[in-house]
Design a protein around this motif. Sequence first.
Motif, mmCIF file in Angstrom:
data_model
loop_
_atom_site.group_PDB
_atom_site.id
_atom_site.type_symbol
_atom_site.label_atom_id
_atom_site.label_comp_id
_atom_site.label_asym_id
_atom_site.label_seq_id
_atom_site.Cartn_x
_atom_site.Cartn_y
_atom_site.Cartn_z
ATOM 1 N N LYS A 66 0.920 -1.128 -0.020
ATOM 2 C CA LYS A 66 -0.200 0.054 -0.049
ATOM 3 C C LYS A 66 0.769 1.231 -0.177
ATOM 4 C CE LYS A 66 -3.851 -2.310 2.625
ATOM 5 N NZ LYS A 66 -4.280 -2.368 3.983
ATOM 6 N N THR A 67 0.512 2.217 -0.784
ATOM 7 C CA THR A 67 1.441 3.381 -1.000
ATOM 8 C C THR A 67 0.488 4.635 -0.632
ATOM 9 O OG1 THR A 67 2.711 2.341 -2.596
ATOM 10 C CG2 THR A 67 3.054 4.534 -2.410
ATOM 11 N N PRO A 68 0.894 5.554 0.360
ATOM 12 C CA PRO A 68 0.107 6.671 0.524
ATOM 13 C C PRO A 68 0.540 7.755 -0.530
ATOM 14 C CG PRO A 68 1.821 6.548 2.266
ATOM 15 C CD PRO A 68 1.858 5.305 1.307
ATOM 16 N N VAL A 69 -0.173 8.202 -1.210
ATOM 17 C CA VAL A 69 -0.479 9.353 -2.127
ATOM 18 C C VAL A 69 -1.189 10.602 -1.906
ATOM 19 C CG1 VAL A 69 -0.745 9.849 -4.742
ATOM 20 C CG2 VAL A 69 0.075 7.538 -4.032
ATOM 21 N N SER A 70 -0.745 11.672 -1.970
ATOM 22 C CA SER A 70 -1.628 12.980 -1.396
ATOM 23 C C SER A 70 -1.367 13.997 -2.523
ATOM 24 C CB SER A 70 -1.304 13.009 -0.172
ATOM 25 O OG SER A 70 0.082 13.724 0.031
ATOM 26 N N LEU A 71 -2.228 14.862 -2.576
ATOM 27 C CA LEU A 71 -2.160 16.092 -3.325
ATOM 28 C C LEU A 71 -1.406 17.160 -2.622
ATOM 29 C CD1 LEU A 71 -5.698 16.812 -5.208
ATOM 30 C CD2 LEU A 71 -3.305 16.629 -6.330
ATOM 31 N N THR A 72 -0.579 17.650 -3.278
ATOM 32 C CA THR A 72 0.079 19.181 -2.363
ATOM 33 C C THR A 72 -0.827 19.991 -2.776
ATOM 34 O OG1 THR A 72 1.424 19.456 -4.598
ATOM 35 C CG2 THR A 72 2.469 17.945 -2.935
ATOM 36 N N PRO A 73 -0.647 21.313 -1.894
ATOM 37 C CA PRO A 73 -1.526 22.451 -2.122
ATOM 38 C C PRO A 73 -1.190 22.968 -3.566
ATOM 39 C CG PRO A 73 -0.231 22.598 -0.124
ATOM 40 C CD PRO A 73 0.390 21.259 -0.783
#
Length: 172
Positions: free
Chosen positions: A51-58
């Motif tokens: 599992k890999t955490p992926v997030s949008l930056t501001p």
Amino acid sequence: MVAGILDGQGPITVRFQTGIVRGVEKPHDPHYRLFEKAGYLKIGKDTSDWKTPVSLTPKGEAFLADLTGVKKSKNKDGNDEYAVPLAQRKLVSLDKVTMLSPSRATVEYTWRWETNKAGDMFDAAGPSVKAFNAWDRSTLIDKYGAHFYHEAPHRVALALMKTEKGWQVATE
């Protein structure tokens, strides 16, 4: 009619997810890394169960907010899924119409790609895509919507036939 055919093909899009990404979605594929290199995504470290955490930056949130036609939805895992339009075919000119019979014609026209900022980033001849190795560039082109968007316009000849529904693209 030709503009309708081009519009009907819809935009070229790229898809990605944010959240805890797993399964068939591969957050280390080049389209994720292209967004990461641009500063739009943050890709975390894989866990032991892939599992890999992926997030949008501001910066990524602002980038997507500026684009028209971005679709966001939730998947069964609770992740946000994004479909980001890159480019749309646009009619440049209707060059020639040749009537072959009262119910058949050939239409010659020219079209070009119209990109947005994401499409410019996914231009196969641009610096963002060229920064990848040959394998990743090929993957971006084959799977993730990268294309030579700023090449010369395309000339096309199309056979049409008149049916009870009006003029249609000939299928034979």
